[in-house]
Design an enzyme around this catalytic site. Structure first.
Site, short mmCIF file in Angstrom:
data_model
loop_
_atom_site.label_atom_id
_atom_site.label_comp_id
_atom_site.label_asym_id
_atom_site.label_seq_id
_atom_site.Cartn_x
_atom_site.Cartn_y
_atom_site.Cartn_z
N HIS A 369 0.83 -1.21 0.00
CA HIS A 369 0.00 0.00 0.00
C HIS A 369 0.85 1.25 0.00
CE1 HIS A 369 -3.86 -2.16 1.46
NE2 HIS A 369 -3.60 -2.33 0.18
N ARG A 476 -4.30 -3.38 -18.18
CA ARG A 476 -4.27 -4.67 -17.47
C ARG A 476 -5.35 -4.66 -16.39
NH1 ARG A 476 1.85 -3.97 -17.99
NH2 ARG A 476 2.58 -5.84 -19.07
N ARG A 512 -7.76 -5.39 -21.61
CA ARG A 512 -7.49 -6.82 -21.67
C ARG A 512 -8.30 -7.48 -20.56
NH1 ARG A 512 -1.63 -9.05 -20.51
NH2 ARG A 512 -2.03 -8.37 -18.37
N GLU A 611 0.56 -14.65 -27.48
CA GLU A 611 1.50 -14.86 -26.38
C GLU A 611 1.98 -16.30 -26.31
OE1 GLU A 611 0.56 -12.18 -22.77
OE2 GLU A 611 -1.32 -13.20 -23.23
N ASN A 634 6.27 -10.40 -23.80
CA ASN A 634 6.86 -10.95 -22.57
C ASN A 634 6.57 -12.44 -22.46
OD1 ASN A 634 7.34 -8.27 -22.03
ND2 ASN A 634 5.61 -8.05 -20.62
N ASP A 635 5.29 -12.76 -22.62
CA ASP A 635 4.94 -14.18 -22.53
C ASP A 635 5.40 -14.94 -23.77
OD1 ASP A 635 3.79 -14.83 -20.01
OD2 ASP A 635 2.14 -13.49 -20.49
N ARG A 645 10.10 -15.94 -17.19
CA ARG A 645 10.38 -14.50 -17.19
C ARG A 645 10.62 -13.95 -15.79
NH1 ARG A 645 4.45 -12.05 -18.96
NH2 ARG A 645 4.87 -10.25 -17.67
N CYS A 682 2.69 -5.16 -27.21
CA CYS A 682 2.55 -4.48 -25.92
C CYS A 682 3.42 -5.08 -24.81
CB CYS A 682 1.09 -4.47 -25.48
SG CYS A 682 0.39 -6.10 -25.27
C1 PEP Z 1 3.02 -9.79 -22.32
O1 PEP Z 1 2.99 -10.97 -21.96
O2 PEP Z 1 3.88 -9.34 -23.11
C2 PEP Z 1 2.04 -8.84 -21.81
C3 PEP Z 1 1.97 -7.61 -22.27
O3 PEP Z 1 1.25 -9.25 -20.79
P1 PEP Z 1 1.73 -9.35 -19.27
O4 PEP Z 1 3.10 -8.75 -19.19
O5 PEP Z 1 0.75 -8.61 -18.45
O6 PEP Z 1 1.73 -10.82 -19.05
MG MG Z 2 1.23 -11.70 -20.96
#
Ligand code: PEP
Ligand code: MG
Length: 755
Positions: A369, A476, A512, A611, A634-635, A645, A682
């Site tokens: 917090h 998100r 999302r 992803e 990222n995924d 990751r 993204c």
């Molecule tokens: C991703 O996986 O690239 C993504 C944008 O989603 P998150 O990072 O929230 O898993």
């Molecule tokens: Mg993701």
């Protein structure tokens, strides 16, 4: 077997103890009298006090019953023997048969082999163990809960004597690592980025409790009641201060805090402690010590963060009781960096905001917090700095490098100079970025790129204006769910999404749907742990198993977007049937809204995130079904390379500019362009300038990134000649090697591209 000391016995013991403490004289003498007194009152043959000394060693300081020659000789490491075990876990231990416990460490000089039972409690000061208080009995004895409680209360009184510094010097009580005056560098995690320098202000120098044993319990009840009510009013005043009041997640956090303050269970526990003979302030401390001890083993991040809120409240209440000034703002040196083990959100607001330059925590997490409130105040914050409280002294010069998660304690002159220089350069860069904020993100030869932001907190939305971004490319939705204290219903969700859309105005927003699971846990939703949560029950896998959840979320989005455009995308799509099912639920919701005459969104666009690598081979089937695609790099990267990751040992291993990743991205771009469907990206790579150069060459024209990356990226794009870059790209893209990063870096430095 014994009936225990009982309430009256405990009160008598406390009173006598108070007399011993009040008597004056050398601390060692009072310690000796104390062990004698406790042994007598608690009907034990032995009572001993071990205190923590430099080097994590527990030294026997006083004993009744063990051999006197062992005093100041017997030493145990923290973790060694039963006494060491009590210290290392900071929890009481009561054993009828201590001798056969696997942790029992026999010390011949003490003569303790004849004692079968043992009960010990930690002596705590400001949440840290500073010693151990033990009683032992010759016969097998089952110690009662009440007796443990009594010994804990006694330990609390003793803590004050120890803290006086007469027995163990203050320096030893704040164990350093032997290099206390040398510069130290501590690594932590960035909870809010930025740079800061200033003087350390240790949060909450522990309040000195002088009076622990009550003369008149009825009077203590009155004092506690009055202090609670004063505290409630002062919290109300604090939370309505102009610069923090209003809307946003930080406000919700502070409301939760206000509710904690009213908690009836907390009040009752303190009242009970007063009934047992403690003063009101000792009762507050006792209950807080108990809570700490109970929660010490808790690993759940959410609960651990709540402990910080409770500490905050307990200290606030103590200040009211002690009549210590409870100023609306705490005075600080001109440039102050507050240092704390953990902190509740309201505590931060006590400090003078104009002088507060940064915050460093030994604990803390992204969802703490206090971190959420600090982000609203826009000060750099570091968390998880190990042994912070042992290494920083009040008044130490500090430097926070929030971008790299590093704290420098007593930095050298060289470092300070270098740091001041980088702060200056940063300021200059910032000014240069500000100057181009409202200019389009186009290359010198006219290729336009949409720079969008990734958001999750309502307080991110104003970043649209601050960065001149083209919209929110990824909202998100799970983030508000993660910081709430209960599952947000449709009304609450509608409120959040409406505020996001209101804040974005005419700019597009892509919502999302919930991507919970993996590392994103909802504190109020207990689930069985999974071996591989990133590949487990998460995102739309949960949504399709719990369709009501997804439908409620879609309904809230439609409510919020009625009469406006709505863009929704689904995370972790792995096969076409999943996308179809999600879309069917969305259509059902649209029909439901229509049946109820709720005005529908003016347009609904439905997209899928790319992803999961399996989707790469289903693009021809997927594309006709979607209105747009967004690559979650990222995924995608973690699954493409089978590299977790969140695991530092694996995460940095493979580059986003590796040929395999680039080929996958190229394939998505080719297929989307052939199908005429908009495409964005993204993940984190969108904000990396070299990766952005590669993405441009592959055909990506919409990049959604963390807000602080937008202005620097605008400078990069505006510095590029696309034709020239693409020409170079054609020559290097088939180069052998693990990554194209260095080739792109060469190009950027040859062409003076701002990175
Ligand atoms: C991703 O996986 O690239 C993504 C944008 O989603 P998150 O990072 O929230 O898993
Ligand atoms: Mg993701």
């Amino acid at each position: 077997m014994t009936d225990g000391i009982g309430l009256t016995g405990a009160r008598i013991l406390l009173k006598r103890l108070r007399n011993v403490m009040a008597r004056g004289g050398p601390a060692q003498m009072r310690l000796d009298q104390t062990v004698k007194l406790i042994a007598g009152e608690m009907v034990a043959e032995v009572c001993s006090i071990y205190l923590l000394r430099a080097g994590e060693v527990l030294e026997l300081f006083a004993t009744e019953g063990l051999k006197k020659e062992a005093v100041h000789k017997t030493r145990l490491r923290v973790g060694e023997g039963l006494v060491g075990d009590i210290a290392s876990h900071a929890r009481p231990l009561a054993l009828a048969d201590a001798q056969h416990h696997p942790q029992f460490a026999y010390r011949p000089e003490t003569g303790e082999e004849i004692y079968q039972s043992l009960m010990g409690v930690p002596i705590l000061r400001a949440g840290r163990v500073i010693g151990v208080l033990v009683i032992q009995n010759r016969t097998r004895r089952q110690y009662s809960e009440e007796e443990i409680e009594t010994l804990e209360t006694v330990a609390m009184v003793l803590a004050e004597l120890v803290a006086s510094g007469e027995l163990v010097s203050q320096d030893e009580l704040r164990p350093g690592d032997g290099i206390a005056l040398l510069p130290i560098r501590l690594d932590g995690i960035t909870l809010c980025p930025g740079l800061a320098r200033g003087v350390a202000v240790l949060h909450q120098p522990t309040l000195q409790l002088l009076n622990l044993v009550a003369e008149d319990p009825a009077r203590e009840v009155e004092r506690l009641t009055a202090a609670l009510s004063e505290m409630h009013s002062s919290i109300d005043a604090l939370l309505s201060a102009g610069d923090i009041a209003g809307h946003g997640e930080h406000f919700e956090v502070l409301e939760t805090y206000r509710l904690f303050a009213q908690d009836q269970g907390w009040r009752n526990r303190m009242m009970e402690a007063v009934q047992s003979g403690l003063t009101a302030e000792a009762a507050v401390q006792k209950v807080q010590n108990d809570t700490r001890a109970r929660m010490r083993e808790v690993t759940d991040a959410y609960l651990r963060e709540r402990l910080a809120d409770l500490d905050d409240l307990a200290n606030r209440l103590l200040r009211h009781l002690l009549g210590a000034d409870v100023p609306s703002t705490r005075r600080l040196p001109d440039e102050a960096i507050v240092v704390a083990r953990a902190m509740g959100p309201a505590d931060l607001l006590d400090y003078d905001r104009t002088r507060l330059k940064g915050l460093v925590l030994e604990e803390g997490s992204q969802n703490a917090h206090v971190a959420i409130v600090a982000r609203a105040l826009d000060i750099p914050v570091l968390g998880r700095c190990q042994d912070l409280m042992q290494k920083v002294g009040d008044g130490d010069p500090l430097v926070i490098d929030g971008d790299n998660g590093t704290l420098f304690i007593r930095p050298s002159d060289d470092l300070l100079q270098a740091f001041t220089e980088s702060m200056r350069q940063r300021l200059m860069k910032r000014e240069a970025y500000e100057a181009i904020r409202d200019l389009p993100a186009v290359t010198t030869d006219g290729i336009k790129v949409d720079l969008l932001i990734n958001a999750g907190l309502l307080m991110d939305v104003p970043q649209l204006a601050a960065t001149g971004a083209a919209g929110i490319g990824l909202y998100r939705t799970e983030i508000p769910f993660m910081i709430a204290h209960e599952y947000p219903d449709v009304t609450r969700q509608t409120e959040i999404y409406s505020k996001v859309l209101d804040g974005a105005g005419d700019l597009p927003v892509i919502f999302r749907t919930l991507d919970i699971g993996s590392d994103k846990v909802l504190p109020y939703w207990k689930r069985d742990p999974e071996e591989n949560p990133a590949m487990g029950w998460r995102a739309i896998r949960i949504a399709l198993d719990r369709p009501a959840m997804l439908r409620q979320q879609l309904r809230a989005m439609m409510n919020a977007a009625s009469g406006r455009k709505l863009s929704v995308m689904f995370p972790m799509v792995t096969e076409i049937a999943e996308f179809d099912s999600c879309r069917r639920l969305l259509d059902l919701e649209l029909q439901r809204q229509a049946r109820r005459n709720i005005p529908l969104p003016s347009e609904v666009r439905v997209g899928a995130m790319v992803e999961v690598p399996a989707l790469l081979w289903q693009l021809p089937e997927l594309l006709p079904r979607v209105d747009f695609l967004s690559v979650g790099s990222n995924d995608l990267q973690q699954f493409l390379f089978a590299a977790d990751r969140d695991n530092p040992a694996a995460a940095g291993r493979y580059d986003t500019l590796a040929p395999a990743m680039l080929r996958a991205l190229a394939e998505v771009a080719r297929a989307a362009s052939e199908a005429g469907k908009p495409l964005g990206l993204c993940g984190e790579m969108a904000g990396d300038p070299l990766a952005a150069m590669a993405l441009l060459c592959l055909g990506y024209r919409a990049l959604s990134m963390a807000p602080p990356r937008v202005l620097p990226m605008r400078a990069t794009i505006r510095g590029l000649d696309f034709k020239g870059l693409r020409g170079y790209w054609q020559t290097v893209r088939h180069l052998d090697g693990p990554s194209l990063r260095s080739a792109l870096l060469d190009y950027a430095s040859d062409h003076k591209i701002p990175l």
